[in-house]
Motif scaffolding. Structure first.
Motif, PDB file in Angstrom:
ATOM      1  N   ALA A  46     -11.794  64.529  55.348  1.00  0.00           N
ATOM      2  CA  ALA A  46     -11.497  63.240  54.478  1.00  0.00           C
ATOM      3  C   ALA A  46     -12.576  63.015  54.015  1.00  0.00           C
ATOM      4  CB  ALA A  46     -10.712  62.241  55.049  1.00  0.00           C
ATOM      5  N   THR A  47     -12.640  61.889  52.974  1.00  0.00           N
ATOM      6  CA  THR A  47     -13.948  61.141  52.526  1.00  0.00           C
ATOM      7  C   THR A  47     -14.377  60.383  53.733  1.00  0.00           C
ATOM      8  OG1 THR A  47     -13.299  61.166  50.233  1.00  0.00           O
ATOM      9  CG2 THR A  47     -14.917  59.686  50.807  1.00  0.00           C
ATOM     10  N   ARG A  48     -15.657  60.524  53.862  1.00  0.00           N
ATOM     11  CA  ARG A  48     -16.128  59.715  55.117  1.00  0.00           C
ATOM     12  C   ARG A  48     -16.702  58.294  54.621  1.00  0.00           C
ATOM     13  NH1 ARG A  48     -19.340  63.229  59.450  1.00  0.00           N
ATOM     14  NH2 ARG A  48     -18.935  61.372  60.750  1.00  0.00           N
ATOM     15  N   ALA A  49     -16.721  57.257  55.377  1.00  0.00           N
ATOM     16  CA  ALA A  49     -16.898  55.992  54.837  1.00  0.00           C
ATOM     17  C   ALA A  49     -18.457  55.831  54.919  1.00  0.00           C
ATOM     18  CB  ALA A  49     -16.322  54.835  55.730  1.00  0.00           C
ATOM     19  N   PHE A  50     -18.907  54.813  54.413  1.00  0.00           N
ATOM     20  CA  PHE A  50     -20.556  54.405  54.364  1.00  0.00           C
ATOM     21  C   PHE A  50     -20.937  54.344  55.746  1.00  0.00           C
ATOM     22  CE2 PHE A  50     -24.238  51.883  53.980  1.00  0.00           C
ATOM     23  CZ  PHE A  50     -24.857  52.672  52.966  1.00  0.00           C
ATOM     24  N   ARG A  51     -20.192  53.473  56.489  1.00  0.00           N
ATOM     25  CA  ARG A  51     -20.858  53.385  57.904  1.00  0.00           C
ATOM     26  C   ARG A  51     -19.942  54.143  58.735  1.00  0.00           C
ATOM     27  NH1 ARG A  51     -19.466  47.042  57.332  1.00  0.00           N
ATOM     28  NH2 ARG A  51     -18.043  47.941  55.864  1.00  0.00           N
ATOM     29  N   PRO A  52     -20.600  54.569  59.730  1.00  0.00           N
ATOM     30  CA  PRO A  52     -19.994  55.354  61.018  1.00  0.00           C
ATOM     31  C   PRO A  52     -18.912  54.554  61.530  1.00  0.00           C
ATOM     32  CG  PRO A  52     -22.502  55.161  61.361  1.00  0.00           C
ATOM     33  CD  PRO A  52     -22.294  54.176  60.421  1.00  0.00           C
ATOM     34  N   GLY A  53     -17.571  55.248  61.768  1.00  0.00           N
ATOM     35  CA  GLY A  53     -16.498  54.486  61.916  1.00  0.00           C
ATOM     36  C   GLY A  53     -15.826  53.725  61.046  1.00  0.00           C
ATOM     37  N   GLY A  54     -16.531  53.521  59.886  1.00  0.00           N
ATOM     38  CA  GLY A  54     -15.616  52.960  58.750  1.00  0.00           C
ATOM     39  C   GLY A  54     -15.714  51.498  58.704  1.00  0.00           C
ATOM     40  N   PRO A  55     -15.239  50.830  57.713  1.00  0.00           N
ATOM     41  CA  PRO A  55     -15.412  49.173  57.582  1.00  0.00           C
ATOM     42  C   PRO A  55     -14.809  48.725  58.580  1.00  0.00           C
ATOM     43  CG  PRO A  55     -14.033  50.235  56.221  1.00  0.00           C
ATOM     44  CD  PRO A  55     -14.423  51.406  56.711  1.00  0.00           C
ATOM     45  N   PRO A  56     -15.332  47.272  59.107  1.00  0.00           N
ATOM     46  CA  PRO A  56     -14.755  46.570  60.219  1.00  0.00           C
ATOM     47  C   PRO A  56     -13.270  46.467  59.487  1.00  0.00           C
ATOM     48  CG  PRO A  56     -16.918  45.911  59.624  1.00  0.00           C
ATOM     49  CD  PRO A  56     -16.493  46.667  58.480  1.00  0.00           C
ATOM     50  N   VAL A  57     -12.399  46.425  60.626  1.00  0.00           N
ATOM     51  CA  VAL A  57     -10.930  45.858  60.222  1.00  0.00           C
ATOM     52  C   VAL A  57     -10.514  44.710  61.072  1.00  0.00           C
ATOM     53  CG1 VAL A  57      -8.535  46.625  60.240  1.00  0.00           C
ATOM     54  CG2 VAL A  57     -10.300  48.439  59.864  1.00  0.00           C
ATOM     55  N   TRP A  58     -10.075  43.576  60.447  1.00  0.00           N
ATOM     56  CA  TRP A  58      -9.741  42.211  61.010  1.00  0.00           C
ATOM     57  C   TRP A  58      -8.151  42.311  60.782  1.00  0.00           C
ATOM     58  CZ3 TRP A  58     -13.364  38.249  58.038  1.00  0.00           C
ATOM     59  CH2 TRP A  58     -14.554  38.681  58.264  1.00  0.00           C
ATOM     60  N   LEU A  59      -7.639  41.601  62.063  1.00  0.00           N
ATOM     61  CA  LEU A  59      -6.160  41.589  61.992  1.00  0.00           C
ATOM     62  C   LEU A  59      -5.640  40.078  61.678  1.00  0.00           C
ATOM     63  CD1 LEU A  59      -3.581  42.816  62.698  1.00  0.00           C
ATOM     64  CD2 LEU A  59      -3.677  41.906  64.984  1.00  0.00           C
ATOM     65  N   GLY A  60      -4.924  39.798  60.967  1.00  0.00           N
ATOM     66  CA  GLY A  60      -4.059  38.669  60.584  1.00  0.00           C
ATOM     67  C   GLY A  60      -2.961  38.506  61.782  1.00  0.00           C
ATOM     68  N   GLY A  61      -2.387  37.201  61.692  1.00  0.00           N
ATOM     69  CA  GLY A  61      -1.354  36.978  62.789  1.00  0.00           C
ATOM     70  C   GLY A  61      -1.918  36.049  63.749  1.00  0.00           C
ATOM     71  N   ALA A  62      -0.936  35.429  64.419  1.00  0.00           N
ATOM     72  CA  ALA A  62      -1.365  34.407  65.638  1.00  0.00           C
ATOM     73  C   ALA A  62      -0.179  34.549  66.766  1.00  0.00           C
ATOM     74  CB  ALA A  62      -1.688  32.954  65.083  1.00  0.00           C
ATOM     75  N   THR A  63       0.565  35.460  66.761  1.00  0.00           N
ATOM     76  CA  THR A  63       1.506  35.376  67.808  1.00  0.00           C
ATOM     77  C   THR A  63       1.150  35.764  68.799  1.00  0.00           C
ATOM     78  OG1 THR A  63       2.180  37.629  67.301  1.00  0.00           O
ATOM     79  CG2 THR A  63       3.473  35.928  66.123  1.00  0.00           C
ATOM     80  N   PRO A  64       1.303  35.719  70.167  1.00  0.00           N
ATOM     81  CA  PRO A  64       0.988  36.169  71.293  1.00  0.00           C
ATOM     82  C   PRO A  64       0.475  37.825  71.261  1.00  0.00           C
ATOM     83  CG  PRO A  64       2.433  34.664  72.066  1.00  0.00           C
ATOM     84  CD  PRO A  64       2.716  34.623  70.460  1.00  0.00           C
ATOM     85  N   ALA A  65       1.589  38.455  70.688  1.00  0.00           N
ATOM     86  CA  ALA A  65       1.385  39.839  70.736  1.00  0.00           C
ATOM     87  C   ALA A  65       0.323  40.255  69.626  1.00  0.00           C
ATOM     88  CB  ALA A  65       2.599  40.799  70.207  1.00  0.00           C
ATOM     89  N   ALA A  66       0.047  39.640  68.562  1.00  0.00           N
ATOM     90  CA  ALA A  66      -0.808  39.934  67.322  1.00  0.00           C
ATOM     91  C   ALA A  66      -2.375  39.596  68.334  1.00  0.00           C
ATOM     92  CB  ALA A  66      -0.918  39.073  66.443  1.00  0.00           C
ATOM     93  N   LEU A  67      -2.468  38.504  68.954  1.00  0.00           N
ATOM     94  CA  LEU A  67      -3.681  38.070  69.733  1.00  0.00           C
ATOM     95  C   LEU A  67      -4.086  39.218  70.507  1.00  0.00           C
ATOM     96  CD1 LEU A  67      -2.909  34.169  70.288  1.00  0.00           C
ATOM     97  CD2 LEU A  67      -4.214  35.341  68.363  1.00  0.00           C
ATOM     98  N   ALA A  68      -3.346  39.764  71.470  1.00  0.00           N
ATOM     99  CA  ALA A  68      -3.386  40.632  72.333  1.00  0.00           C
ATOM    100  C   ALA A  68      -3.787  42.199  71.406  1.00  0.00           C
ATOM    101  CB  ALA A  68      -2.355  41.288  73.347  1.00  0.00           C
ATOM    102  N   ARG A  69      -3.250  42.280  70.354  1.00  0.00           N
ATOM    103  CA  ARG A  69      -3.630  43.393  69.687  1.00  0.00           C
ATOM    104  C   ARG A  69      -5.114  43.445  69.138  1.00  0.00           C
ATOM    105  NH1 ARG A  69       0.202  42.801  65.854  1.00  0.00           N
ATOM    106  NH2 ARG A  69      -0.550  45.042  64.661  1.00  0.00           N
ATOM    107  N   ALA A  70      -5.296  41.851  68.661  1.00  0.00           N
ATOM    108  CA  ALA A  70      -6.604  41.913  68.033  1.00  0.00           C
ATOM    109  C   ALA A  70      -7.787  42.027  69.004  1.00  0.00           C
ATOM    110  CB  ALA A  70      -6.688  40.535  67.586  1.00  0.00           C
ATOM    111  N   GLY A  71      -7.633  41.620  70.102  1.00  0.00           N
ATOM    112  CA  GLY A  71      -8.614  41.667  71.174  1.00  0.00           C
ATOM    113  C   GLY A  71      -8.787  43.339  71.669  1.00  0.00           C
TER     114      GLY A  71
END
Length: 342
Positions: free
Chosen positions: A181-206
């Motif tokens: 595939a097309t490789r991103a500019f940075r190794p690993g690709g762009p940072p990905v931030w998660l929205g949401g504030a449920t307990p499950a979302a917080l655990a997944r974000a971490g």
């Protein structure tokens, strides 16, 4: 284990922040409701150029199929060509609206065009009007949507960095021998931030994301959520990984006697078809005089927010342009508040 949570948006192109300063971003006006006979779609790009010159650190776009608007990644590609230093972000991209492999290529392309200035805020949608109907329009199953989101992000990261054909087998997504595939500019690709504030979302974000972009109406909930993310990150062995604590907040500077209450209500009706009394139960707001807005935003800064992603609660592009200088002028006071706590 306590996370250092350094700012994952500090790249060579945009190193204006970190844990010791407050960064500020602004949404560009990409929805039809914000245009008029004198201001059209092209003004979204002009707005972004003006915001960069004014001193904002980042520019943001929304993503949906429900209201007429410019497609999010298309706008960021256009902004990449006419800006130089600002981070370009989605708040939030709905990966379910796109096929995973095609989206990976588009995202990598925007990251390349911007020379590594892209950040992806992502989400899985919400129950009700903003959930199942949107998935149905995109032809994506609603069940297992959170697992689908996490697997999509994992697949993207493989595609952005993998050599040769990539195979991926999760609980929801299954692919064999995807061509390089097309490789991103940075190794690993762009940072990905998660929205949401449920307990499950917080655990997944971490456990697996590079930042957090919620909009809790109570600053104390922001602090509690960030603590939960830190704990999950430590348990997953990611305590020292770069991480950006961000905040999505509707903001308006006004000298109106009601502190901007009527303006916020009009904005809520125009964007959500609901009164402000309902929306303020689920979304962060800051309105009033500059001093009042600093005090309101400062509560979130005190709870750990370091990148404020501002959606200007004004009805049209001229009114939003009129807010830019006033909003950027708040940053020294916010940094002073932060310095007083460190």
């Amino acid at each position: 284990m306590t996370s250092t949570f350094t700012d994952s948006t500090d790249t060579a192109d945009n190193a204006a922040g970190g844990t010791g300063t407050v960064r500020m971003g602004v949404f560009v006006p990409t929805t039809k409701a914000q245009w008029s006979e004198h201001t059209g779609p092209g003004e979204a790009v002009s707005f972004g150029v003006r915001a960069e010159r004014t001193g904002f650190d980042s520019l943001w776009v929304t993503d949906s199929l429900l209201t007429p608007r410019l497609e999010a990644l298309t706008v960021l590609a256009a902004l990449a060509a006419v800006t130089e230093r600002v981070t370009l972000g989605t708040g939030a991209l709905l990966p379910a609206l796109r096929t995973p492999v095609q989206a990976a290529q588009t995202i990598a392309s925007v990251d390349l065009l911007s020379r590594g200035r892209l950040v992806l805020g992502v989400g899985a949608g919400f129950p009700g009007r903003f959930g199942r109907p949107v998935y149905a329009m995109a032809g994506t199953p609603w069940p297992n949507r959170f697992q689908r989101l996490d697997e999509t992000v994992a697949l993207w990261r493989r595609l952005w960095t993998g050599e040769g054909p990539v195979s991926f087998h999760g609980e929801v997504l299954h692919f064999d021998d995807i061509v390089p595939a097309t490789r991103a500019f940075r190794p690993g690709g762009p940072p990905v931030w998660l929205g949401g504030a449920t307990p499950a979302a917080l655990a997944r974000a971490g456990r697996g994301y590079d930042g957090w972009l919620p909009y809790p109406p109570d600053p104390a909930d922001y602090g509690a959520g960030l603590a939960a993310i830190r704990a999950a990150a430590g348990e997953a062995g990611r305590g020292d990984a770069p991480f950006t604590p961000a905040l999505f907040v509707n903001t308006l500077i006004t000298d109106a006697a009601d502190g901007g209450r009527a303006a916020l209500d009009a904005y809520a009706w125009a964007n959500y078809g609901r009164p402000v009394e309902e929306m303020e139960k689920i979304q962060a707001n800051a309105a009033g005089t500059p001093e009042a807005v600093v005090e309101q935003l400062g509560r979130y800064v005190g709870q750990g927010a370091r990148h404020l992603v501002i959606r200007i609660a004004a009805p049209d592009i001229p009114a939003q342009l009129g807010q830019l200088d006033r909003l950027v002028a708040l940053r020294p006071a916010l940094n002073a508040l932060l310095a007083g706590r460190t």
